[in-house]
Scaffold this active site. Sequence first.
Site, PDB file in Angstrom:
ATOM      1  N   SER A   1       0.827  -1.219   0.000  1.00 13.31           N
ATOM      2  CA  SER A   1       0.000   0.000   0.000  1.00 13.31           C
ATOM      3  C   SER A   1       0.853   1.258   0.000  1.00 13.31           C
ATOM      4  O   SER A   1       0.475   2.270  -0.608  1.00 13.31           O
ATOM      5  CB  SER A   1      -0.934   0.004   1.214  1.00 13.31           C
ATOM      6  OG  SER A   1      -1.861  -1.052   1.114  1.00 13.31           O
TER       7      SER A   1
ATOM      8  N   THR B   1      17.443  -0.262  10.457  1.00 12.98           N
ATOM      9  CA  THR B   1      17.484   1.049   9.807  1.00 12.98           C
ATOM     10  C   THR B   1      16.779   0.970   8.459  1.00 12.98           C
ATOM     11  O   THR B   1      16.978   0.032   7.692  1.00 12.98           O
ATOM     12  CB  THR B   1      18.934   1.539   9.644  1.00 12.98           C
ATOM     13  OG1 THR B   1      19.492   1.765  10.950  1.00 12.98           O
ATOM     14  CG2 THR B   1      19.011   2.834   8.852  1.00 12.98           C
TER      15      THR B   1
ATOM     16  N   GLU C   1      15.897   2.885   4.796  1.00  6.23           N
ATOM     17  CA  GLU C   1      16.402   3.853   3.818  1.00  6.23           C
ATOM     18  C   GLU C   1      15.196   4.351   3.038  1.00  6.23           C
ATOM     19  O   GLU C   1      14.795   3.751   2.048  1.00  6.23           O
ATOM     20  CB  GLU C   1      17.422   3.170   2.910  1.00  6.23           C
ATOM     21  CG  GLU C   1      18.584   2.558   3.678  1.00  6.23           C
ATOM     22  CD  GLU C   1      19.111   1.297   3.042  1.00  6.23           C
ATOM     23  OE1 GLU C   1      18.435   0.720   2.171  1.00  6.23           O
ATOM     24  OE2 GLU C   1      20.209   0.882   3.422  1.00  6.23           O
TER      25      GLU C   1
ATOM     26  N   GLN D   1       7.492  -5.147   6.251  1.00  9.63           N
ATOM     27  CA  GLN D   1       7.225  -6.492   6.758  1.00  9.63           C
ATOM     28  C   GLN D   1       8.529  -7.268   6.786  1.00  9.63           C
ATOM     29  O   GLN D   1       9.315  -7.222   5.843  1.00  9.63           O
ATOM     30  CB  GLN D   1       6.169  -7.199   5.931  1.00  9.63           C
ATOM     31  CG  GLN D   1       6.378  -7.160   4.452  1.00  9.63           C
ATOM     32  CD  GLN D   1       5.106  -7.484   3.689  1.00  9.63           C
ATOM     33  OE1 GLN D   1       3.997  -7.394   4.192  1.00  9.63           O
ATOM     34  NE2 GLN D   1       5.277  -7.879   2.440  1.00  9.63           N
TER      35      GLN D   1
ATOM     36  N   GLN E   1      22.331  -1.583  17.237  1.00  8.40           N
ATOM     37  CA  GLN E   1      22.011  -0.203  16.863  1.00  8.40           C
ATOM     38  C   GLN E   1      20.655   0.218  17.409  1.00  8.40           C
ATOM     39  O   GLN E   1      19.728  -0.566  17.499  1.00  8.40           O
ATOM     40  CB  GLN E   1      22.084  -0.004  15.353  1.00  8.40           C
ATOM     41  CG  GLN E   1      21.034  -0.733  14.554  1.00  8.40           C
ATOM     42  CD  GLN E   1      21.250  -0.584  13.052  1.00  8.40           C
ATOM     43  OE1 GLN E   1      22.236  -0.021  12.585  1.00  8.40           O
ATOM     44  NE2 GLN E   1      20.309  -1.098  12.290  1.00  8.40           N
TER      45      GLN E   1
END
Length: 189
Positions: free
Chosen positions: A103, A127, A129, A148, A174
């Site tokens: 979506s 993380t 991007e 997901q 992290q």
Amino acid sequence: MLLSDRDIRAELSAGRLGIDPFDDSMVQPSSVDVRLDSLFRVFNNTRYTHIDPAQRQDELTTLVEPAEGEPFVLHPGEFVLGSTLEVCSLPDDLAGRLEGKSSLGRLGLLTHSTAGFIDPGFNGHITLELSNVANLPITLWPGMKIGQLCLLRLSSAAEHPYGSSAVGSKYQGQRGPTPSKAYLNFAQR
């Protein structure tokens, strides 16, 4: 082998797989939905003349957080780092693959440029991007579903899982959106 919803729940129940905070309603037929955290790293486009992966450029990004209850606005052509709300911990025989939500992709939001793979043994926030390839700004709401996580069972446990000293795990543990540490891949000049 890709894990099913049953397998994912079994791994969580056994304590081998960690997703915190965990919400059972986020488990899909063959993945677990992950949500967007409230921290973002924006690029400081005037600090450096160019990005050099061989150089440590500590002022390349700035950590920002929208005011409580406010979205982060990602403009067309813009690229920022975000992270999952969830902390994910993988055992040494499971790897992960982060995929975007269909979506959101249909709105022009890309959740990762190239780094959608999570090694066995990884522990931390993932993380993101984030890129807007649409022609209009996209509002990103902290806590919204952003991707997901698919889990894959290895044929055997990794001899040197992520986090072990043998593999140089730069991002183990992290917290929040973590800037690139590509400079560590180069011999120090």
